[in-house]
Scaffold this active site. Sequence first.
Site, PDB file in Angstrom:
ATOM      1  N   SER A   1      23.461  42.917 -13.291  1.00  8.91           N
ATOM      2  CA  SER A   1      23.681  41.768 -12.609  1.00  8.91           C
ATOM      3  C   SER A   1      25.068  41.963 -11.801  1.00  8.91           C
ATOM      4  CB  SER A   1      23.701  40.511 -13.039  1.00  8.91           C
ATOM      5  OG  SER A   1      23.641  39.395 -12.415  1.00  8.91           O
TER       6      SER A   1
ATOM      7  N   GLU B   1      12.876  39.039 -10.572  1.00  9.03           N
ATOM      8  CA  GLU B   1      14.247  38.582 -10.369  1.00  9.03           C
ATOM      9  C   GLU B   1      14.463  37.140  -9.938  1.00  9.03           C
ATOM     10  OE1 GLU B   1      16.611  40.415 -11.441  1.00  9.03           O
ATOM     11  OE2 GLU B   1      16.088  42.555 -11.208  1.00  9.03           O
TER      12      GLU B   1
ATOM     13  N   HIS C   1      15.263  38.102 -14.607  1.00  7.87           N
ATOM     14  CA  HIS C   1      16.533  38.578 -14.229  1.00  7.87           C
ATOM     15  C   HIS C   1      17.433  38.655 -15.769  1.00  7.87           C
ATOM     16  CE1 HIS C   1      20.242  39.555 -12.161  1.00  7.87           C
ATOM     17  NE2 HIS C   1      20.776  38.498 -12.709  1.00  7.87           N
TER      18      HIS C   1
END
Length: 508
Positions: A201, A314, A406
């Site tokens: 990320s 995601e 995610h």
Amino acid sequence: MEKPEVRSEDALVEIAQGKLAGNLEGDAAVFRGIPFAAPPVGERRWRAPFPPEAWEGVRSASQFSPACWQSLEYCKAVGGGDPGQFSEDCLYLNIWKPADCAGNKLPVMVWLHGGGYTIGAGGLTPYDGAGFASRGVILVSINYRLGHLGFFAHPSLEGEDPDGPLYNFALMDQIAALRWVQENISAFGGAADNVTLFGESAGGRSVLSLLASPLAAGLFHKAIVQSAYTLPDVDRNMAIKKGIAVGRHFGLENATAEQLRALPAEAFWPLEAPLNIGPAPICGDRVLPEPMLDTFFAGKQHPLPVMIGSNSDEASVLSYFGIDLAGQIDLLRREKRFGLGLIKLLYPGVKGDVELGRQVCRDMAFTTMGFVVMQAQQRIGQPCWRYYFDYVAEAERETYANGAWHGNEVPYVFDTLHLTPPACDYVTEDDLAFSARACDYWAEFARKATSSSDWLEGKLRWPACTRRRDRTMLLGVNKRAKFSIINRFMRLRMQLFKRVMRHHVKLM
């Protein structure tokens, strides 16, 4: 949760600043809370990190340091767990190594945590490095400055640094940690000439930024990018305007540097939009003279082997930024920015605005980054391994009905599924076996990948994208434990969204 026994005898290491005493935990020696820079407090706030100070005697390295100021509840909910105490004095790193590696030159992996540049810490449970140490790899995790302490621009700070303007203090912290590794990792049995930088990320976005930064050249030798997003960097002029607005919020019209540095460190993280920072670095300083995306479009990144990928759901993270997935499709329908009909052709069989929005936002915001980096790597003759992570623990498949969220790949990559809530409460042997194989690939990349490599060995031989070949490893298929190689994965979608990225047109 099963944790290894901490044995009473100390693990002793001597580095440039002095002697360190860590812990022997199972087959690993662990050193926590090692300063890689001087505390960035007082006059050192919003400056490049200063070298760490030496100490006398033996310094205990048995406890994690405080993390940078942030939202405790937000980090516990979505950032990987409880980051512990907070302080502006946060520039410390942690090391896991095999307990017995005397005289070895082991591969080194340096981990940059995610959290949108506003939450997270290197000592969170999913980032425990024992799994890598058991594979003969030294794992280094770091803290860096977050929020406005890590990214800030203001007219009163301009011209302070004789080496040039500086706004990306968090990226400078990461660079300082990499320099520390170059100077000290041999004392732990590590190879300073075989350092893999990896992150997820905002951590993955940081890896891309350092691949584009002239200041990071030579400090690492290969890179892994997990779930980095395509959001453009913040322009320096916009960052300066926000800095002025932040000063005004605290009653400081025409604020001086001294006044800004006198503000309490804990005053910044609770700021909300439009005064909070976005999850992207600032372009236009000496860390990032040019926007990161432009650097990759031009093929001017550092020439290193790269692994890059993202997860199958995601879009799960986008709700935290207030993004309505169905609303994005309705926005396309109303504004007609580029053909909704074309979008639907690229997603055959997908019904309803919610599901279409989920897949479009996932691919535009995350999946496309892997395609862009792959093409940039091919342009400079460097290998790129692409992956798409789609495994969900057996007991969680109803909860994560659309695939891997995610950040869900992180405990698999670290082989910490048995430690990480909630999966550790009901993890199965099949889950653990898949986790071990994922970690094997990451460790294999750290050990073996070079600029001339064509393959990574593992459960399934993983070919690099070289010589115009577009190949993607599926790590999990339909949430099940399967490994598969796909040619030209989502190719038409990726080509469309790359054009959108190039012109910085945003769906979100």
